[in-house]
Design an enzyme around this catalytic site. Structure first.
Site, PDB file in Angstrom:
ATOM      1  N   HIS A 130       0.849  -1.197   0.000  1.00 32.73           N
ATOM      2  CA  HIS A 130       0.000   0.000   0.000  1.00 32.73           C
ATOM      3  C   HIS A 130       0.885   1.249   0.000  1.00 32.73           C
ATOM      4  O   HIS A 130       0.618   2.205  -0.737  1.00 32.73           O
ATOM      5  CB  HIS A 130      -0.913  -0.007   1.221  1.00 32.73           C
ATOM      6  CG  HIS A 130      -1.678   1.270   1.405  1.00 32.73           C
ATOM      7  ND1 HIS A 130      -2.887   1.510   0.804  1.00 32.73           N
ATOM      8  CD2 HIS A 130      -1.387   2.383   2.133  1.00 32.73           C
ATOM      9  CE1 HIS A 130      -3.313   2.726   1.150  1.00 32.73           C
ATOM     10  NE2 HIS A 130      -2.424   3.267   1.959  1.00 32.73           N
ATOM     11  N   GLU A 131       1.927   1.233   0.825  1.00 32.91           N
ATOM     12  CA  GLU A 131       2.841   2.377   0.858  1.00 32.91           C
ATOM     13  C   GLU A 131       3.594   2.515  -0.461  1.00 32.91           C
ATOM     14  O   GLU A 131       3.863   3.627  -0.924  1.00 32.91           O
ATOM     15  CB  GLU A 131       3.825   2.240   2.020  1.00 32.91           C
ATOM     16  CG  GLU A 131       3.162   2.203   3.392  1.00 32.91           C
ATOM     17  CD  GLU A 131       2.223   3.367   3.638  1.00 32.91           C
ATOM     18  OE1 GLU A 131       2.492   4.484   3.128  1.00 32.91           O
ATOM     19  OE2 GLU A 131       1.211   3.172   4.324  1.00 32.91           O
ATOM     20  N   HIS A 158       3.040   9.200  -6.414  1.00 31.87           N
ATOM     21  CA  HIS A 158       3.897  10.387  -6.418  1.00 31.87           C
ATOM     22  C   HIS A 158       4.692  10.478  -7.716  1.00 31.87           C
ATOM     23  O   HIS A 158       4.809  11.565  -8.299  1.00 31.87           O
ATOM     24  CB  HIS A 158       4.844  10.340  -5.217  1.00 31.87           C
ATOM     25  CG  HIS A 158       5.727  11.543  -5.104  1.00 31.87           C
ATOM     26  ND1 HIS A 158       5.250  12.811  -4.899  1.00 31.87           N
ATOM     27  CD2 HIS A 158       7.089  11.661  -5.172  1.00 31.87           C
ATOM     28  CE1 HIS A 158       6.256  13.670  -4.838  1.00 31.87           C
ATOM     29  NE2 HIS A 158       7.373  13.004  -5.009  1.00 31.87           N
ATOM     30  N   HIS A 174       1.589   4.470  -2.790  1.00 30.39           N
ATOM     31  CA  HIS A 174       1.754   5.920  -2.641  1.00 30.39           C
ATOM     32  C   HIS A 174       2.993   6.409  -3.401  1.00 30.39           C
ATOM     33  O   HIS A 174       2.974   7.502  -3.985  1.00 30.39           O
ATOM     34  CB  HIS A 174       1.885   6.280  -1.165  1.00 30.39           C
ATOM     35  CG  HIS A 174       0.594   6.252  -0.416  1.00 30.39           C
ATOM     36  ND1 HIS A 174      -0.530   6.929  -0.831  1.00 30.39           N
ATOM     37  CD2 HIS A 174       0.241   5.613   0.740  1.00 30.39           C
ATOM     38  CE1 HIS A 174      -1.510   6.731   0.029  1.00 30.39           C
ATOM     39  NE2 HIS A 174      -1.077   5.927   0.980  1.00 30.39           N
TER      40      HIS A 174
END
Length: 247
Positions: free
Chosen positions: A110-111, A118, A114
């Site tokens: 999940h990170e 970005h 991110h």
């Protein structure tokens, strides 16, 4: 305020609705928090058949997206994992980093989602990043506003100082609500990216477990948005009540 105002004045009706919804929304947030801990704990006891660590999966995910410059760092605690876009670093917690459990893999990827957002300049991710310094400043003002308001009459929308503090509170809460609003699609999209990748390299039942962990985590952001929206509407109702009384 008299009881009949709840049925004749929209401002009083709005205030009454926010008060009635406070406890249900609070309970929803508590349940969402408990559920994410429970679901994560359940699937963090089930090892992936691949034996690859959560950080290993993240590295493979990032490589598949052409992101070679993302760094890793360790962070203490449980479910404290995060991606820092200012230095392109994914921090993985003690319970996630070296674990090959399904729950840990889902949280870690999940990170990574991110990080992909970005790099692709995903609109809501970029908007949230731009709002961070503004919301931090606004957040630091919240407690002084409430404390001063409590002392000087924040509870009363019928005084000049009360209205000024209500307006200040509405602006601060409005910024928090905007931040919570752009956070929702950001978090859901990061989970979608993680699941899309993991279902290509995990067994179907393992990918299903990952999805349950990610869905449970997403509900905590929904709960946060709901409570923020409720507080914004409560302050707005108070402000409108004072305006109507002074006409």
């Amino acid at each position: 305020m008299v009881f009949s105002d709840l049925f004749t004045d929209p401002a009083y009706l709005l205030y009454g609705i926010t008060m009635c919804l406070f406890l249900p929304f609070l309970l929803f947030g508590i349940i969402a928090s408990i559920k994410v801990q429970t679901v994560f704990g359940q699937y963090n006891r089930i090892e992936s058949t691949s034996g690859i660590s959560a950080q290993g999966y993240v590295r493979k995910f990032l490589d598949s997206e052409g992101l070679k410059d993302i760094k890793f760092a360790a962070v203490r605690g449980s479910l404290t994992d995060n991606f820092n876009p200012t230095n392109n670093t994914i921090s993985l917690s003690d319970t996630v980093r070296n674990s090959s459990a399904i729950g840990a893999i889902g949280v870690a990827c999940h990170e990574a989602g991110h990080a992909v957002q970005h790099s692709r300049k995903y609109f809501f991710s970029s908007a949230r990043l731009a709002l961070v310094p503004v919301v931090n400043i606004a957040g630091s003002m919240m407690w002084p506003i409430f404390i001063i308001g409590y002392i000087l009459g924040f509870a009363s929308p019928y005084t000049e100082i009360g209205r000024m503090l209500l307006i200040a509170g509405l602006v601060v809460m409005g910024l928090s609500l905007l931040f919570a609003l752009v956070t929702l699609p950001t978090e859901f999209d990061a989970s979608r990216r993680a699941y899309k990748y993991l279902k290509t390299c995990m067994l179907p039942e393992e990918a299903a477990g990952v999805k349950k962990v990610l869905n449970a985590a997403a509900m905590t952001y929904v709960a946060s948005f709901m409570m923020t929206a409720l507080q914004f509407l409560r302050i707005l109702a108070l402000l409108l009540m004072g305006r109507d009384r002074n006409k």
